[in-house]
Design a protein around this motif. Sequence first.
Motif, PDB file in Angstrom:
ATOM      1  N   ASN A 155       0.856  -1.189   0.000  1.00 29.90           N
ATOM      2  CA  ASN A 155       0.000   0.000   0.000  1.00 29.90           C
ATOM      3  C   ASN A 155       0.891   1.237   0.000  1.00 29.90           C
ATOM      4  O   ASN A 155       2.040   1.172  -0.445  1.00 29.90           O
ATOM      5  CB  ASN A 155      -0.963  -0.022   1.191  1.00 29.90           C
ATOM      6  CG  ASN A 155      -0.231  -0.134   2.524  1.00 29.90           C
ATOM      7  OD1 ASN A 155       0.978   0.086   2.606  1.00 29.90           O
ATOM      8  ND2 ASN A 155      -0.962  -0.487   3.560  1.00 29.90           N
TER       9      ASN A 155
ATOM     10  N   SER B   5      -5.632   1.313   0.356  1.00 29.87           N
ATOM     11  CA  SER B   5      -6.324   0.081  -0.028  1.00 29.87           C
ATOM     12  C   SER B   5      -5.340  -0.962  -0.547  1.00 29.87           C
ATOM     13  O   SER B   5      -5.387  -2.124  -0.202  1.00 29.87           O
ATOM     14  CB  SER B   5      -7.393   0.368  -1.082  1.00 29.87           C
ATOM     15  OG  SER B   5      -8.378   1.232  -0.577  1.00 29.87           O
TER      16      SER B   5
ATOM     17  N   GLY C   5      -7.151  -2.194  -4.030  1.00 29.72           N
ATOM     18  CA  GLY C   5      -7.177  -0.878  -4.652  1.00 29.72           C
ATOM     19  C   GLY C   5      -6.387  -0.881  -5.946  1.00 29.72           C
ATOM     20  O   GLY C   5      -6.282  -1.905  -6.614  1.00 29.72           O
TER      21      GLY C   5
END
Length: 202
Positions: free
Chosen positions: A41, A127, A69
């Motif tokens: 991340n 995310s 994400g």
Amino acid sequence: MKRSLPLFACPALATVFSLPSSQGATLVSTTSSTNDVSFSNDQFVFATSWTFGVDHTGVSVSALLGYFGEGRAHLMRDIGTGITAASEVGRLDFTPTSMMGATMTLFQNVDLVAGTYYLVIQGKDSSGVNWRVASAASTAENVTINSAMYAYGVNSYAPASDFTTNGNQFVYTVTGNAVVPEPASATPALAGAALFVLRRRR
């Protein structure tokens, strides 16, 4: 300054390059027998590396990536503190298509000279994305796979983060074609021309 020998003086040094014997040979292949992943991340970034002993053409790089994400991939000639985009071969923003991971082609048809290259995967926000952990690896001739790495506390330019060797390797594949120089003898016409020049010089 590099100096070249006259062709007529050393015809045996003439060089040609062989054409690839196959299209898209597998150069690096890592596989997994588990569903273990590493999560990247905006705080963690991961990288892996390989070394080409000879030049390669038509190189493609893919990795087994999953979502929460969006992510960004960098293909680099070097990574670590102080590195800039001048060391970058390519960059791609991507969105994985499967939470558990799917193979994504990140770079295609790139010509790479002999040397070491790095694939850096970063999640673009909190995310993040996940990268499947590998359990086995294989390489082609003249190719070496190197240790995987990670960095905590991602630099604003992720490849310039302070990387440390990671105990896990990741699932990725590199394909392409080795370009191997082969010595070639001078043709009879070239040999005759060389002899003519030498006689004229006497």
